[in-house]
Design an enzyme around this catalytic site. Structure first.
Site, mmCIF file in Angstrom:
data_model
loop_
_atom_site.group_PDB
_atom_site.id
_atom_site.type_symbol
_atom_site.label_atom_id
_atom_site.label_comp_id
_atom_site.label_asym_id
_atom_site.label_seq_id
_atom_site.Cartn_x
_atom_site.Cartn_y
_atom_site.Cartn_z
ATOM 1 N N ASP A 37 0.849 -1.196 0.000
ATOM 2 C CA ASP A 37 0.000 0.000 0.000
ATOM 3 C C ASP A 37 0.885 1.247 0.000
ATOM 4 O OD1 ASP A 37 -3.276 0.105 0.834
ATOM 5 O OD2 ASP A 37 -2.171 2.015 0.904
ATOM 6 N N ASP A 59 4.367 2.438 -4.426
ATOM 7 C CA ASP A 59 3.323 2.916 -5.336
ATOM 8 C C ASP A 59 3.247 1.961 -6.531
ATOM 9 O OD1 ASP A 59 1.800 4.212 -7.244
ATOM 10 O OD2 ASP A 59 2.835 6.142 -7.048
ATOM 11 N N TYR A 117 -12.660 5.865 -14.754
ATOM 12 C CA TYR A 117 -12.526 4.672 -13.904
ATOM 13 C C TYR A 117 -12.902 3.404 -14.671
ATOM 14 C CZ TYR A 117 -13.768 1.550 -9.997
ATOM 15 O OH TYR A 117 -13.874 0.503 -9.128
ATOM 16 N N LYS A 147 -10.721 0.058 -15.673
ATOM 17 C CA LYS A 147 -11.065 -1.287 -15.194
ATOM 18 C C LYS A 147 -11.428 -2.220 -16.365
ATOM 19 C CE LYS A 147 -10.752 -0.819 -10.641
ATOM 20 N NZ LYS A 147 -9.942 -1.691 -9.762
ATOM 21 N N THR A 151 -16.808 0.962 1.869
ATOM 22 C CA THR A 151 -15.373 1.144 2.158
ATOM 23 C C THR A 151 -15.091 2.643 2.316
ATOM 24 O OG1 THR A 151 -14.703 1.491 -0.144
ATOM 25 C CG2 THR A 151 -14.793 -0.807 0.620
ATOM 26 N N THR A 211 -17.999 13.482 -3.492
ATOM 27 C CA THR A 211 -17.739 14.457 -4.560
ATOM 28 C C THR A 211 -18.373 14.023 -5.879
ATOM 29 O OG1 THR A 211 -15.688 13.289 -5.032
ATOM 30 C CG2 THR A 211 -15.524 15.180 -3.546
HETATM 31 N N1 NAD Z 1 -15.966 0.038 -2.890
HETATM 32 C C1 NAD Z 1 -16.669 -0.210 -3.970
HETATM 33 O O1 NAD Z 1 -17.888 0.039 -4.027
HETATM 34 C C2 NAD Z 1 -15.999 -0.832 -5.179
HETATM 35 C C3 NAD Z 1 -16.800 -1.255 -6.254
HETATM 36 C C4 NAD Z 1 -16.199 -1.826 -7.370
HETATM 37 C C5 NAD Z 1 -14.823 -1.975 -7.413
HETATM 38 N N2 NAD Z 1 -14.056 -1.543 -6.365
HETATM 39 C C6 NAD Z 1 -12.608 -1.715 -6.479
HETATM 40 O O2 NAD Z 1 -12.125 -2.443 -5.362
HETATM 41 C C7 NAD Z 1 -10.802 -2.012 -5.039
HETATM 42 C C8 NAD Z 1 -10.743 -1.592 -3.583
HETATM 43 O O3 NAD Z 1 -11.699 -0.576 -3.373
HETATM 44 P P1 NAD Z 1 -11.965 0.096 -1.941
HETATM 45 O O4 NAD Z 1 -13.295 0.698 -2.024
HETATM 46 O O5 NAD Z 1 -11.626 -0.857 -0.877
HETATM 47 O O6 NAD Z 1 -10.851 1.288 -2.007
HETATM 48 P P2 NAD Z 1 -10.225 2.206 -0.864
HETATM 49 O O7 NAD Z 1 -9.966 3.530 -1.504
HETATM 50 O O8 NAD Z 1 -11.038 2.166 0.383
HETATM 51 O O9 NAD Z 1 -8.816 1.497 -0.586
HETATM 52 C C9 NAD Z 1 -7.856 1.452 -1.610
HETATM 53 C C10 NAD Z 1 -6.477 1.197 -1.023
HETATM 54 O O10 NAD Z 1 -5.538 1.192 -2.118
HETATM 55 C C11 NAD Z 1 -4.395 1.982 -1.764
HETATM 56 N N3 NAD Z 1 -3.787 2.548 -2.970
HETATM 57 C C12 NAD Z 1 -4.335 3.484 -3.802
HETATM 58 N N4 NAD Z 1 -3.469 3.802 -4.768
HETATM 59 C C13 NAD Z 1 -2.355 3.041 -4.570
HETATM 60 C C14 NAD Z 1 -1.113 2.938 -5.248
HETATM 61 N N5 NAD Z 1 -0.842 3.698 -6.325
HETATM 62 N N6 NAD Z 1 -0.199 2.069 -4.786
HETATM 63 C C15 NAD Z 1 -0.449 1.320 -3.681
HETATM 64 N N7 NAD Z 1 -1.609 1.390 -2.983
HETATM 65 C C16 NAD Z 1 -2.549 2.258 -3.430
HETATM 66 C C17 NAD Z 1 -4.971 3.053 -0.842
HETATM 67 O O11 NAD Z 1 -3.942 3.642 -0.031
HETATM 68 C C18 NAD Z 1 -6.014 2.281 -0.050
HETATM 69 O O12 NAD Z 1 -5.447 1.681 1.113
HETATM 70 C C19 NAD Z 1 -10.467 -0.882 -6.011
HETATM 71 O O13 NAD Z 1 -9.738 -1.391 -7.102
HETATM 72 C C20 NAD Z 1 -11.835 -0.400 -6.461
HETATM 73 O O14 NAD Z 1 -11.804 0.188 -7.720
HETATM 74 C C21 NAD Z 1 -14.609 -0.968 -5.262
#
Ligand code: NAD
Length: 261
Positions: free
Chosen positions: A48, A74, A168, A172, A203, A212
């Protein structure tokens, strides 16, 4: 549980002596995945950007009985991924499981989407997934034990859910295409590559994105309710387990009935 069933479950879903890398494991869906894989016996490395949150989550899961370690880099930065994965392999051995979960999900309307915003989405969600797969697969192939890659895409690649997601969803969509292309490339190495498509999941990232968000209707709701990270993690565990040995290039939508309603 009956002893016979317990040993069958262990054979199908046990991950003892397996190393698993979970990107974005410091919070949200990634933290749920890290927890379940650790519960199944894997040694889990949380990759992370957020050092404090990664360390806190790794400590929390280790105190709960898991073997969970943080690695801070990153995933969109090629040199950082090459060094970071090499460091994990040196410390823990080659991964058997990679879960590409880290991603950004900020929203802007189509007409507000500039190339900087588009490229940022693609740098993390698309390039980051590609770099992590390439570097981890090199180590998996060298280890010669097969492996599992699970990419977290989104239900939005099947049907748009909300306004403001062109950058986005296009990033994906590439994750889906990469899943199939890399699944073919890694067949000989017995490394499977699959995707999980979450619908709306509670989340911190989703809450921040919604704050936003462009104003406008969601296409429809989630009849079975919003998912929790544990719901997504359960699908990941299946695809990451010995049980899913014959499944590759596939995707599972965990969408609470969105697509059929
Ligand atoms: N939450 C939803 O409703 C949802 C729906 C569909 C898909 N997703 C996908 O599921 C995944 C997780 O989503 P979430 O809601 O838990 O996200 P979140 O934003 O709560 O957590 C994402 C984590 O990824 C880390 N991160 C971001 N950019 C990074 C980078 N460049 N390098 C290393 N770490 C990095 C962040 O620090 C964070 O800890 C994502 O790929 C998101 O697109 C989420």
């Amino acid at each position: 549980m009956a002893p016979k069933l317990e040993s069958k479950f262990e054979e199908l879903f046990g991950l003892q002596r397996r190393v698993a890398i979970v990107t974005g494991g410091a919070q949200g869906i990634g933290a749920g995945i890290a927890k379940l894989l650790a519960d199944a016996g894997a040694t889990v490395v949380i990759v992370d950007l957020n050092a404090d949150a990664a360390q806190t989550e790794a400590r929390r899961l280790t105190e709960a009985g898991g073997a969970v370690f943080p690695a801070v880099f990153d995933i969109s930065n090629e040199a950082a991924v090459i060094d970071g994965v090499a460091g994990i392999v040196a410390q823990h051995g080659a991964p058997w499981i990679l879960v590409n979960n880290a991603g950004i999900q900020k929203r802007k309307t189509f007409f507000e989407t500039d190339t900087e915003f588009l490229d940022r989405n693609h740098a993390i969600n698309t390039r980051g997934t590609f770099l992590m797969m390439r570097e981890c697969a090199k180590a998996m192939v060298a280890a010669g034990n097969g492996g599992r890659i699970v990419n977290i895409a989104t239900l939005g690649v099947m049907h748009p859910m909300l306004l403001g997601l062109v950058a986005y969803q296009s990033s994906k969509g590439s994750v889906m295409a990469q899943t199939k292309a890399v699944a073919l490339e890694l067949l000989d190495a017995k490394i499977t590559v699959n995707a999980v498509l979450p619908g709306g999941t509670m989340t911190p990232g989703a809450a921040a994105a919604n704050e936003t968000a462009p104003v406008g209707p969601a296409t429809r709701g989630f009849p079975l309710g919003l998912c929790q990270p544990a719901d997504i993690a359960a699908a990941v565990l299946y695809l990451a387990s010995p049980a899913a040995r014959c499944v590759t290039g596939q995707s599972i939508a965990v969408d609470s009935g969105f697509l059929v309603s």
